[in-house]
Design an enzyme around this catalytic site. Structure first.
Site, short mmCIF file in Angstrom:
data_model
loop_
_atom_site.label_atom_id
_atom_site.label_comp_id
_atom_site.label_asym_id
_atom_site.label_seq_id
_atom_site.Cartn_x
_atom_site.Cartn_y
_atom_site.Cartn_z
N LYS A 27 0.82 -1.23 0.00
CA LYS A 27 0.00 0.00 0.00
C LYS A 27 0.85 1.27 0.00
O LYS A 27 0.44 2.29 -0.55
CB LYS A 27 -0.94 0.00 1.20
N ASN A 57 -4.92 2.00 -1.45
CA ASN A 57 -5.35 0.61 -1.70
C ASN A 57 -6.15 0.49 -3.00
O ASN A 57 -6.63 -0.60 -3.31
CB ASN A 57 -6.19 0.08 -0.53
N ALA A 88 -0.67 0.31 15.84
CA ALA A 88 -0.10 1.50 15.21
C ALA A 88 0.43 1.19 13.81
O ALA A 88 1.32 1.86 13.31
CB ALA A 88 1.02 2.06 16.09
N GLY A 130 -14.62 -7.12 11.37
CA GLY A 130 -14.19 -6.26 10.27
C GLY A 130 -14.83 -6.54 8.91
O GLY A 130 -14.41 -5.96 7.90
N1 LIG Z 1 -11.40 -5.60 7.66
C1 LIG Z 1 -10.59 -5.06 6.80
O1 LIG Z 1 -11.00 -4.64 5.72
C2 LIG Z 1 -9.13 -4.91 7.13
C3 LIG Z 1 -8.35 -4.02 6.38
C4 LIG Z 1 -6.99 -3.88 6.71
C5 LIG Z 1 -6.45 -4.62 7.78
N2 LIG Z 1 -7.25 -5.48 8.48
C6 LIG Z 1 -6.67 -6.24 9.64
O2 LIG Z 1 -6.05 -5.31 10.52
C7 LIG Z 1 -4.96 -5.91 11.19
C8 LIG Z 1 -3.73 -5.00 11.12
O3 LIG Z 1 -3.29 -4.84 9.80
P1 LIG Z 1 -2.08 -3.81 9.46
O4 LIG Z 1 -1.92 -3.84 7.99
O5 LIG Z 1 -2.31 -2.50 10.13
O6 LIG Z 1 -0.84 -4.57 10.15
P2 LIG Z 1 0.60 -3.99 10.49
O7 LIG Z 1 0.89 -2.73 9.75
O8 LIG Z 1 1.55 -5.13 10.36
O9 LIG Z 1 0.49 -3.60 12.06
C9 LIG Z 1 0.29 -4.56 13.03
C10 LIG Z 1 0.07 -3.90 14.41
O10 LIG Z 1 -0.34 -4.95 15.30
C11 LIG Z 1 0.47 -4.91 16.46
N3 LIG Z 1 0.57 -6.28 16.96
C12 LIG Z 1 0.87 -7.40 16.25
N4 LIG Z 1 0.79 -8.49 17.06
C13 LIG Z 1 0.45 -8.04 18.30
C14 LIG Z 1 0.21 -8.68 19.55
N5 LIG Z 1 0.32 -9.99 19.70
N6 LIG Z 1 -0.15 -7.90 20.59
C15 LIG Z 1 -0.27 -6.57 20.45
N7 LIG Z 1 -0.06 -5.90 19.30
C16 LIG Z 1 0.30 -6.63 18.23
C17 LIG Z 1 1.80 -4.33 16.02
O11 LIG Z 1 2.44 -3.81 17.15
P3 LIG Z 1 4.05 -3.54 17.19
O12 LIG Z 1 4.25 -2.19 16.56
O13 LIG Z 1 4.39 -3.54 18.63
O14 LIG Z 1 4.69 -4.65 16.42
C18 LIG Z 1 1.31 -3.26 15.02
O15 LIG Z 1 0.94 -2.10 15.68
C19 LIG Z 1 -4.76 -7.27 10.53
O16 LIG Z 1 -5.31 -8.25 11.38
C20 LIG Z 1 -5.54 -7.18 9.24
O17 LIG Z 1 -6.05 -8.45 8.87
C21 LIG Z 1 -8.57 -5.62 8.19
#
Ligand SMILES: NC(=O)c1ccc[n+]([C@@H]2O[C@H](COP(=O)([O-])OP(=O)(O)OC[C@H]3O[C@@H](n4cnc5c(N)ncnc54)[C@H](OP(=O)(O)O)[C@@H]3O)[C@@H](O)[C@H]2O)c1
Length: 272
Positions: free
Chosen positions: A71, A92, A129, A236
């Protein structure tokens, strides 16, 4: 010459790595079929994000969605970035217009649409974040809603501080009242983890009304705990649906009706 230049069929794609799991093709293809449009939507596995625009153009796609981890590259490579994608610095959705690649971010407005079913919301806690947290918190801020971000680690908080969004690591977080608590982390996606420690979350939920998890298709430990504490919860799925609906409207330059949206929702629930 590209295989997508055979006839007048408009070809769309989703770029990602991995992309096999994506439900976007079934969602968009169901709407193309329902509306009798000569268009098809494919999966396009792309490993090297630097080649995104080149691949998009070479394949003569009319439009595309871009998912993890490309993205930010989508934002960087576009000829023109429109709307909130400029703030988030991630896109996106691509469309080709007058030989230019235009980029949008429909995750942010998709999230806002998804939480419309909750009551009045003035203050939101976003846990996480990453890219999704950025999109969500900026969308809420643009709507004049008070946002606080809390994340496991401190290193990703710089972005939010620059945007004047209050952000804390777990250790600095102070309990407050929030109408809505959002899990935008991947905790609970492939494991049974909570996005913060349990007692902290229980205390947060005591003063909250709604909980939303960006993860879809399952009840995460986060949503299960929120439900147990009496909050109204939502996963979601609608966020995914509405980012797709908005992308579809950009692709087709139309406003789609509620019947088509229901067709897309039904397609999302099917196995891919
Ligand atoms: N419904 C939808 O349309 C949609 C769209 C986009 C994303 N999503 C979902 O949103 C989620 C995040 O996506 P993203 O792209 O933002 O991911 P990302 O950029 O990789 O960010 C992941 C975040 O999760 C935190 N994290 C990961 N494992 C953790 C744990 N065990 N405990 C606490 N914090 C944790 C990380 O913290 P640290 O900084 O400490 O590593 C980081 O802040 C995913 O599950 C994805 O499937 C859904």
């Amino acid at each position: 010459m590209s295989k997508n230049n055979i006839n007048n069929t408009q070809v769309y794609a989703i770029f990602g790595d991995p992309v096999e799991h994506s439900k976007s093709p079934q969602m968009h293809n169901s709407a193309f079929e329902f509306l009798n449009l000569d268009a098809v939507y494919k999966k396009h596995h792309l490993k090297d994000g630097k080649k995104l625009k080149e691949e998009f153009l070479n394949n003569l796609y009319a439009g595309a969605n871009i998912t993890v981890p490309h993205k930010e590259q989508a934002f960087k490579q576009a000829d023109e970035v429109i709307g909130i994608a400029n703030e988030i610095k991630a896109a996106n959705t691509y469309i080709k217009k007058d030989n230019k690649v235009l980029a949008y971010n429909t995750d942010a407005p998709g999230f806002l649409k998804a939480i419309e079913s909750f009551g009045n919301i003035n203050k939101v806690l976003v846990i996480g974040a990453g890219g999704t947290a950025k999109a969500i918190s900026l969308a809420l801020k643009e709507k004049g809603i008070d946002v606080v971000v809390v994340n496991r680690s401190e290193s990703k908080l710089e972005f939010f501080k620059e945007k004047d969004i209050k952000s804390y690591s777990w250790k600095d977080f102070r309990l407050d009242y929030f109408d809505l608590v959002v899990n935008s982390t991947s905790a609970g996606l492939k494991d049974d983890k909570l996005p913060m420690n349990k007692s902290q979350l229980e205390n947060i939920f005591l003063n909250s009304s709604y909980a939303f998890d960006c993860i879809y298709g399952k009840e995460t430990p986060f949503l299960a705990l929120a439900k147990k504490e009496g909050l109204e919860t939502k996963d979601g799925e609608d966020m995914l649906l509405f980012q797709g609906v908005l992308a579809f409207e950009y692709f087709t330059n139309t406003k789609i009706d509620s019947k088509t949206i229901e067709i897309m929702r039904k397609a999302l629930k099917e196995e891919n």
